[in-house]
Each structure stands twice: as C-alpha cells, then as structure tokens.
Design a protein around this motif. Sequence first.
Motif, PDB file in Angstrom:
ATOM      1  N   LYS A  92       0.698  -1.195  -0.039  1.00 21.10           N
ATOM      2  CA  LYS A  92       0.103   0.025   0.114  1.00 21.10           C
ATOM      3  C   LYS A  92       0.827   1.259   0.044  1.00 21.10           C
ATOM      4  CE  LYS A  92      -4.402  -1.404   1.503  1.00 21.10           C
ATOM      5  NZ  LYS A  92      -5.449  -1.672   2.660  1.00 21.10           N
ATOM      6  N   ARG A  93       1.912   1.166   0.833  1.00 22.23           N
ATOM      7  CA  ARG A  93       2.743   2.420   0.742  1.00 22.23           C
ATOM      8  C   ARG A  93       3.551   2.478  -0.489  1.00 22.23           C
ATOM      9  NH1 ARG A  93       8.142   2.344   2.511  1.00 22.23           N
ATOM     10  NH2 ARG A  93       8.040   0.235   3.029  1.00 22.23           N
ATOM     11  N   TRP A  94       3.880   1.434  -1.133  1.00 24.26           N
ATOM     12  CA  TRP A  94       4.672   1.685  -2.647  1.00 24.26           C
ATOM     13  C   TRP A  94       3.577   2.367  -3.525  1.00 24.26           C
ATOM     14  CZ3 TRP A  94       6.497  -3.942  -2.882  1.00 24.26           C
ATOM     15  CH2 TRP A  94       7.491  -4.274  -2.161  1.00 24.26           C
ATOM     16  N   GLN A  95       2.281   1.784  -3.598  1.00 26.92           N
ATOM     17  CA  GLN A  95       1.232   2.065  -4.527  1.00 26.92           C
ATOM     18  C   GLN A  95       0.828   3.689  -4.202  1.00 26.92           C
ATOM     19  OE1 GLN A  95      -2.352  -0.304  -4.022  1.00 26.92           O
ATOM     20  NE2 GLN A  95      -3.256   0.844  -5.743  1.00 26.92           N
ATOM     21  N   LYS A  96       0.689   4.071  -3.178  1.00 30.70           N
ATOM     22  CA  LYS A  96       0.366   5.443  -2.606  1.00 30.70           C
ATOM     23  C   LYS A  96       1.762   6.312  -3.352  1.00 30.70           C
ATOM     24  CE  LYS A  96      -0.508   7.740   1.271  1.00 30.70           C
ATOM     25  NZ  LYS A  96      -0.365   7.975   2.775  1.00 30.70           N
ATOM     26  N   LEU A  97       2.731   5.815  -3.174  1.00 29.91           N
ATOM     27  CA  LEU A  97       3.993   6.640  -3.525  1.00 29.91           C
ATOM     28  C   LEU A  97       4.040   6.747  -5.068  1.00 29.91           C
ATOM     29  CD1 LEU A  97       6.754   8.014  -2.663  1.00 29.91           C
ATOM     30  CD2 LEU A  97       7.921   5.507  -2.936  1.00 29.91           C
ATOM     31  N   ILE A  98       3.793   5.548  -5.597  1.00 27.45           N
ATOM     32  CA  ILE A  98       3.803   5.349  -7.224  1.00 27.45           C
ATOM     33  C   ILE A  98       2.875   6.317  -7.737  1.00 27.45           C
ATOM     34  CG2 ILE A  98       3.702   4.072  -9.058  1.00 27.45           C
ATOM     35  CD1 ILE A  98       4.825   1.743  -7.412  1.00 27.45           C
ATOM     36  N   GLU A  99       1.529   6.369  -7.154  1.00 30.02           N
ATOM     37  CA  GLU A  99       0.490   7.144  -7.596  1.00 30.02           C
ATOM     38  C   GLU A  99       0.752   8.764  -7.415  1.00 30.02           C
ATOM     39  OE1 GLU A  99      -3.306   5.733  -5.892  1.00 30.02           O
ATOM     40  OE2 GLU A  99      -3.154   3.711  -7.101  1.00 30.02           O
ATOM     41  N   HIS A 100       1.406   8.882  -6.364  1.00 29.73           N
ATOM     42  CA  HIS A 100       1.407  10.213  -6.089  1.00 29.73           C
ATOM     43  C   HIS A 100       2.449  10.773  -7.279  1.00 29.73           C
ATOM     44  CE1 HIS A 100       2.327  14.095  -3.951  1.00 29.73           C
ATOM     45  NE2 HIS A 100       3.618  13.725  -4.329  1.00 29.73           N
ATOM     46  N   TYR A 101       3.571  10.033  -7.236  1.00 26.13           N
ATOM     47  CA  TYR A 101       4.546  10.390  -8.444  1.00 26.13           C
ATOM     48  C   TYR A 101       4.100  10.522  -9.843  1.00 26.13           C
ATOM     49  CZ  TYR A 101       8.800  10.000 -11.395  1.00 26.13           C
ATOM     50  OH  TYR A 101       9.461  10.304 -12.396  1.00 26.13           O
ATOM     51  N   LEU A 102       2.996   9.647 -10.269  1.00 22.20           N
ATOM     52  CA  LEU A 102       2.821   9.564 -11.496  1.00 22.20           C
ATOM     53  C   LEU A 102       1.424  10.750 -11.741  1.00 22.20           C
ATOM     54  CD1 LEU A 102       2.035   5.759 -12.276  1.00 22.20           C
ATOM     55  CD2 LEU A 102       4.148   7.232 -13.096  1.00 22.20           C
ATOM     56  N   GLU A 103       0.800  10.813 -10.740  1.00 25.64           N
ATOM     57  CA  GLU A 103      -0.153  12.048 -10.978  1.00 25.64           C
ATOM     58  C   GLU A 103       0.307  13.498 -10.690  1.00 25.64           C
ATOM     59  OE1 GLU A 103      -3.309  10.992  -8.010  1.00 25.64           O
ATOM     60  OE2 GLU A 103      -3.410   8.990  -8.773  1.00 25.64           O
ATOM     61  N   ASN A 104       1.195  13.638  -9.903  1.00 25.27           N
ATOM     62  CA  ASN A 104       1.720  15.030  -9.842  1.00 25.27           C
ATOM     63  C   ASN A 104       3.141  15.528 -10.377  1.00 25.27           C
ATOM     64  OD1 ASN A 104      -0.383  15.540  -7.898  1.00 25.27           O
ATOM     65  ND2 ASN A 104       0.374  13.965  -6.963  1.00 25.27           N
ATOM     66  N   ARG A 105       3.923  14.602 -10.820  1.00 28.52           N
ATOM     67  CA  ARG A 105       5.130  14.966 -11.077  1.00 28.52           C
ATOM     68  C   ARG A 105       5.267  15.883 -12.685  1.00 28.52           C
ATOM     69  NH1 ARG A 105       9.628  15.711  -8.166  1.00 28.52           N
ATOM     70  NH2 ARG A 105      11.384  15.034  -9.226  1.00 28.52           N
ATOM     71  N   ASN A 106       5.436  17.139 -12.369  1.00 27.92           N
ATOM     72  CA  ASN A 106       5.484  18.025 -13.515  1.00 27.92           C
ATOM     73  C   ASN A 106       6.660  17.697 -14.452  1.00 27.92           C
ATOM     74  OD1 ASN A 106       3.297  19.598 -12.867  1.00 27.92           O
ATOM     75  ND2 ASN A 106       4.722  20.569 -11.333  1.00 27.92           N
ATOM     76  N   THR A 107       7.709  17.063 -14.034  1.00 26.04           N
ATOM     77  CA  THR A 107       9.024  17.017 -15.049  1.00 26.04           C
ATOM     78  C   THR A 107       8.931  15.257 -15.585  1.00 26.04           C
ATOM     79  OG1 THR A 107      10.077  16.553 -13.008  1.00 26.04           O
ATOM     80  CG2 THR A 107      10.668  18.636 -14.187  1.00 26.04           C
ATOM     81  N   LEU A 108       7.948  14.769 -15.279  1.00 27.04           N
ATOM     82  CA  LEU A 108       7.785  13.269 -15.694  1.00 27.04           C
ATOM     83  C   LEU A 108       7.237  13.443 -17.023  1.00 27.04           C
ATOM     84  CD1 LEU A 108       7.780  10.176 -15.580  1.00 27.04           C
ATOM     85  CD2 LEU A 108       5.551  10.266 -14.558  1.00 27.04           C
ATOM     86  N   LYS A 109       8.072  12.951 -18.230  1.00 23.57           N
ATOM     87  CA  LYS A 109       7.685  13.094 -19.561  1.00 23.57           C
ATOM     88  C   LYS A 109       7.562  12.048 -20.357  1.00 23.57           C
ATOM     89  CE  LYS A 109       8.792  17.564 -19.381  1.00 23.57           C
ATOM     90  NZ  LYS A 109       7.575  18.424 -19.303  1.00 23.57           N
ATOM     91  N   LEU A 110       7.838  10.607 -19.636  1.00 22.99           N
ATOM     92  CA  LEU A 110       7.515   9.508 -20.322  1.00 22.99           C
ATOM     93  C   LEU A 110       7.807   8.436 -19.352  1.00 22.99           C
ATOM     94  CD1 LEU A 110       7.269   7.692 -23.129  1.00 22.99           C
ATOM     95  CD2 LEU A 110       9.858   7.848 -23.003  1.00 22.99           C
ATOM     96  N   VAL A 111       6.612   7.396 -19.570  1.00 20.66           N
ATOM     97  CA  VAL A 111       6.622   6.191 -18.715  1.00 20.66           C
ATOM     98  C   VAL A 111       6.862   5.117 -19.643  1.00 20.66           C
ATOM     99  CG1 VAL A 111       5.606   4.691 -17.365  1.00 20.66           C
ATOM    100  CG2 VAL A 111       4.914   7.042 -17.028  1.00 20.66           C
ATOM    101  N   ILE A 112       8.092   4.106 -19.335  1.00 25.72           N
ATOM    102  CA  ILE A 112       8.275   3.063 -19.967  1.00 25.72           C
ATOM    103  C   ILE A 112       7.725   1.929 -19.195  1.00 25.72           C
ATOM    104  CG2 ILE A 112      10.161   1.637 -21.023  1.00 25.72           C
ATOM    105  CD1 ILE A 112      11.752   4.161 -21.408  1.00 25.72           C
ATOM    106  N   SER A 113       6.880   1.353 -19.791  1.00 30.95           N
ATOM    107  CA  SER A 113       6.151   0.066 -19.069  1.00 30.95           C
ATOM    108  C   SER A 113       6.801  -1.166 -19.618  1.00 30.95           C
ATOM    109  CB  SER A 113       4.694   0.138 -19.069  1.00 30.95           C
ATOM    110  OG  SER A 113       4.287  -1.248 -18.761  1.00 30.95           O
ATOM    111  N   ILE A 114       7.338  -2.036 -18.790  1.00 29.26           N
ATOM    112  CA  ILE A 114       7.973  -3.373 -19.035  1.00 29.26           C
ATOM    113  C   ILE A 114       7.285  -4.486 -18.895  1.00 29.26           C
ATOM    114  CG2 ILE A 114      10.086  -4.664 -18.663  1.00 29.26           C
ATOM    115  CD1 ILE A 114      10.827  -1.413 -17.748  1.00 29.26           C
ATOM    116  N   LEU A 115       6.936  -5.467 -19.735  1.00 28.56           N
ATOM    117  CA  LEU A 115       6.054  -6.693 -19.645  1.00 28.56           C
ATOM    118  C   LEU A 115       7.579  -7.707 -20.038  1.00 28.56           C
ATOM    119  CD1 LEU A 115       2.915  -6.165 -21.522  1.00 28.56           C
ATOM    120  CD2 LEU A 115       3.193  -5.732 -19.052  1.00 28.56           C
ATOM    121  N   ASP A 116       7.233  -8.755 -19.366  1.00 26.03           N
ATOM    122  CA  ASP A 116       7.966  -9.961 -19.631  1.00 26.03           C
ATOM    123  C   ASP A 116       7.176 -10.516 -20.776  1.00 26.03           C
ATOM    124  OD1 ASP A 116       8.894 -12.598 -19.652  1.00 26.03           O
ATOM    125  OD2 ASP A 116       9.170 -12.917 -17.573  1.00 26.03           O
TER     126      ASP A 116
END
Length: 202
Positions: A92-116
Amino acid sequence: MDPEFRNAHFIISIFEAGRLPPEDLPEIALAGRSNAGKSSLLNRLVGRKDLARVSSRPGRTQSLNFFKVNSKFYLVDLPGYGFAKAPLKARKRWQKLIEHYLENRNTLKLVISILDIRRDPDEQDLSLFEYLYHLKRPLLLVLNKVDKIPQPKRAKRIKEIKTFLPSWLKEPVVISAKTGEGIENLKEHIINIGKYWMPNNN
Ligand SMILES: Nc1nc2c(ncn2[C@@H]2O[C@H](COP(=O)(O)OP(=O)(O)OP(=O)(O)O)[C@@H](O)[C@H]2O)c(=O)[nH]1
Ligand SMILES: [Mg+2]
C-alpha cells in the motif's frame, strides 16, 4: 555507446512522497510488474552492470530510485507491482508513493512500461495502461526477455500479446535487457520522443 545515455549516476532513493527531489530535469520512469526487468533495463540503457540493483527475488526495488543521465535527464526506477508476497502494508505504501509520483510529477515526460514477453498482460498491467492514459502520460511499452523465446516463435508471441493491449497503445518495442538485443532501437525511440523536451546541452 550512444552519447545520450553515457555518464549515469545514482542520485537518491525516495521512500516518501514528501521527499521527492526538485523538478529540475525531464524524467523517464520505468514501470512494470515485479521481476519484469525494470532495473536490468535501466542498467542496460546506461551501459552499467550494477547501477540499479537487480534480483531474481521479486520486490527488489522498494523505493523510487533516481539516476541522472548525461546531466540531461533522470531515469526513475519504480518498485514493481503484483508482488503478492510483500506485506500488504508495504504494498500500500509503494502504491501510494507511485500514484503520487505519476499523478503529480511535472517533470515526468515518459513512462516506459515493461512486460515479460513470456507472460500474458494481466489485469494489473492493463489497469496501469488505462491509468496512464487517463493521466495523459506518454507511454512506451517494452516487451523484455525476448532471449527466452526461440527466434521462430517470436512473431507469433508478439502478435498474441498485442491481442491483450488497448488499441491506442503504440507498437511495443521488443528487447532483451540480458543480451542487449533491441536496445539501440529502444534508445532511438526514447531519443525521438525526447526531442520535444530533452535539454540540448551536448
Ligand atoms: N533471461 C532474461 N532475464 C532477465 C532479463 N531482464 C531481466 N532478467 C532477470 O529477471 C530478474 C528480475 O530482474 P530485475 O531487473 O531485478 O526486475 P525488476 O523489474 O527491477 O524487479 P523489481 O525490482 O522486483 O520490481 C533478474 O533475475 C534478471 O536477471 C532479460 O532480458 N532476459
Ligand atoms: Mg527493480
């Protein structure tokens, strides 16, 4: 090695949303299921064997880890999702942290999503794609561990995976973080996307 990706170093590990570093350069985040190979890909991109910690034990990365590359951008290694063995409280802690980051980070320009590439995308993978879509976050999908699929079976496997994916997602980039296959192609994609926001200080 591609000059865009030389000279990488570790900056900071973040465990709490309130402690994120200043938004001073564009950021590219690596997201995906635990064990998909996010940290391995990061190492491969910057040509360093053990800059980000890799482990066969899922749940290795438990914080947001910032790496500065070429004084131009950050690669941000995210904790993986879908790791059932981690304690609920930690998840839950990681999820909250990741969500906060993905939702609010102004300088986040690209998410690379990795699948096996050996695993079918599941509910959690698909909900990450939807979530990023709603956040209007540019998303690049990478299929990792292609070394595990014999050459003659690859095209069929890629086609199979695509049947799970939403139609708005662009063509996935197929790589092996282990052998380096497809990495130059992936770098070209990143540089191409980055030309809109990457600082020009070569
Ligand atoms: N065969 C093969 N193994 C790989 C590849 N990429 C990563 N691995 C292995 O997969 C395991 C997990 O790799 P990591 O890079 O630690 O995965 P991660 O996504 O960062 O995992 P978490 O930090 O737990 O979220 C390790 O044993 C790697 O050596 C690949 O391209 N091919
Ligand atoms: Mg990791």
